[in-house]
Design a protein around this motif. Structure first.
Motif, PDB file in Angstrom:
ATOM      1  N   ASP A  39       0.807  -1.218   0.000  1.00  0.00           N
ATOM      2  CA  ASP A  39       0.000   0.000   0.000  1.00  0.00           C
ATOM      3  C   ASP A  39       0.843   1.272   0.000  1.00  0.00           C
ATOM      4  O   ASP A  39       0.554   2.219  -0.717  1.00  0.00           O
ATOM      5  CB  ASP A  39      -0.941   0.020   1.208  1.00  0.00           C
ATOM      6  N   GLN A  40       1.861   1.314   0.838  1.00  0.00           N
ATOM      7  CA  GLN A  40       2.720   2.488   0.930  1.00  0.00           C
ATOM      8  C   GLN A  40       4.121   2.089   0.500  1.00  0.00           C
ATOM      9  O   GLN A  40       4.707   1.166   1.033  1.00  0.00           O
ATOM     10  CB  GLN A  40       2.738   3.029   2.349  1.00  0.00           C
ATOM     11  N   ARG A  41       4.648   2.783  -0.494  1.00  0.00           N
ATOM     12  CA  ARG A  41       5.937   2.458  -1.104  1.00  0.00           C
ATOM     13  C   ARG A  41       5.938   1.030  -1.624  1.00  0.00           C
ATOM     14  O   ARG A  41       6.720   0.196  -1.193  1.00  0.00           O
ATOM     15  CB  ARG A  41       7.077   2.684  -0.127  1.00  0.00           C
ATOM     16  N   PRO A  42       5.053   0.730  -2.581  1.00  0.00           N
ATOM     17  CA  PRO A  42       4.958  -0.630  -3.108  1.00  0.00           C
ATOM     18  C   PRO A  42       6.207  -1.030  -3.903  1.00  0.00           C
ATOM     19  O   PRO A  42       6.957  -0.174  -4.370  1.00  0.00           O
ATOM     20  CB  PRO A  42       3.733  -0.563  -4.013  1.00  0.00           C
ATOM     21  N   PRO A  43       6.422  -2.333  -4.053  1.00  0.00           N
ATOM     22  CA  PRO A  43       7.602  -2.821  -4.771  1.00  0.00           C
ATOM     23  C   PRO A  43       7.444  -2.713  -6.289  1.00  0.00           C
ATOM     24  O   PRO A  43       6.975  -3.633  -6.941  1.00  0.00           O
ATOM     25  CB  PRO A  43       7.692  -4.281  -4.330  1.00  0.00           C
ATOM     26  N   VAL A  44       7.830  -1.580  -6.843  1.00  0.00           N
ATOM     27  CA  VAL A  44       7.724  -1.360  -8.289  1.00  0.00           C
ATOM     28  C   VAL A  44       9.141  -1.318  -8.861  1.00  0.00           C
ATOM     29  O   VAL A  44       9.922  -0.438  -8.521  1.00  0.00           O
ATOM     30  CB  VAL A  44       6.977  -0.045  -8.597  1.00  0.00           C
ATOM     31  N   LEU A  45       9.451  -2.279  -9.724  1.00  0.00           N
ATOM     32  CA  LEU A  45      10.783  -2.375 -10.298  1.00  0.00           C
ATOM     33  C   LEU A  45      10.828  -2.014 -11.779  1.00  0.00           C
ATOM     34  O   LEU A  45      11.889  -2.044 -12.396  1.00  0.00           O
ATOM     35  CB  LEU A  45      11.324  -3.800 -10.117  1.00  0.00           C
ATOM     36  N   SER A  46       9.691  -1.661 -12.351  1.00  0.00           N
ATOM     37  CA  SER A  46       9.622  -1.456 -13.795  1.00  0.00           C
ATOM     38  C   SER A  46      10.565  -0.346 -14.281  1.00  0.00           C
ATOM     39  O   SER A  46      11.199  -0.499 -15.331  1.00  0.00           O
ATOM     40  CB  SER A  46       8.188  -1.176 -14.235  1.00  0.00           C
TER      41      SER A  46
END
Length: 71
Positions: A10-17
């Protein structure tokens, strides 16, 4: 390996794109995807990772830190 310091979904999600896109421009898409898919899975399974020798990258411009050291 490309990783994230995500704290939760929800907060600072794991986005590696964005990181994968940047790495793809340097090492190619297949190698970039290995950094986020194959290598982490190999580590979980206790397998050895086949990684090339590190290559020294040169900076095109001086960093702020280099500029401070030259003063």
């Amino acid at each position: 390996m490309i990783a994230t310091d995500a704290h939760s979904v929800d907060q600072r999600p794991p986005v590696l794109s964005d990181a994968v896109k940047a790495a793809s421009g340097i090492i190619g898409q297949a190698a970039a995807l290995r950094l986020v898919l194959d290598n982490p899975q190999a580590i979980i399974e206790g397998k050895q990772i086949d990684a090339p020798e590190p290559v020294m990258m040169t900076m095109k411009t001086r960093s702020w830190f280099q500029k401070v050291l030259d003063m």
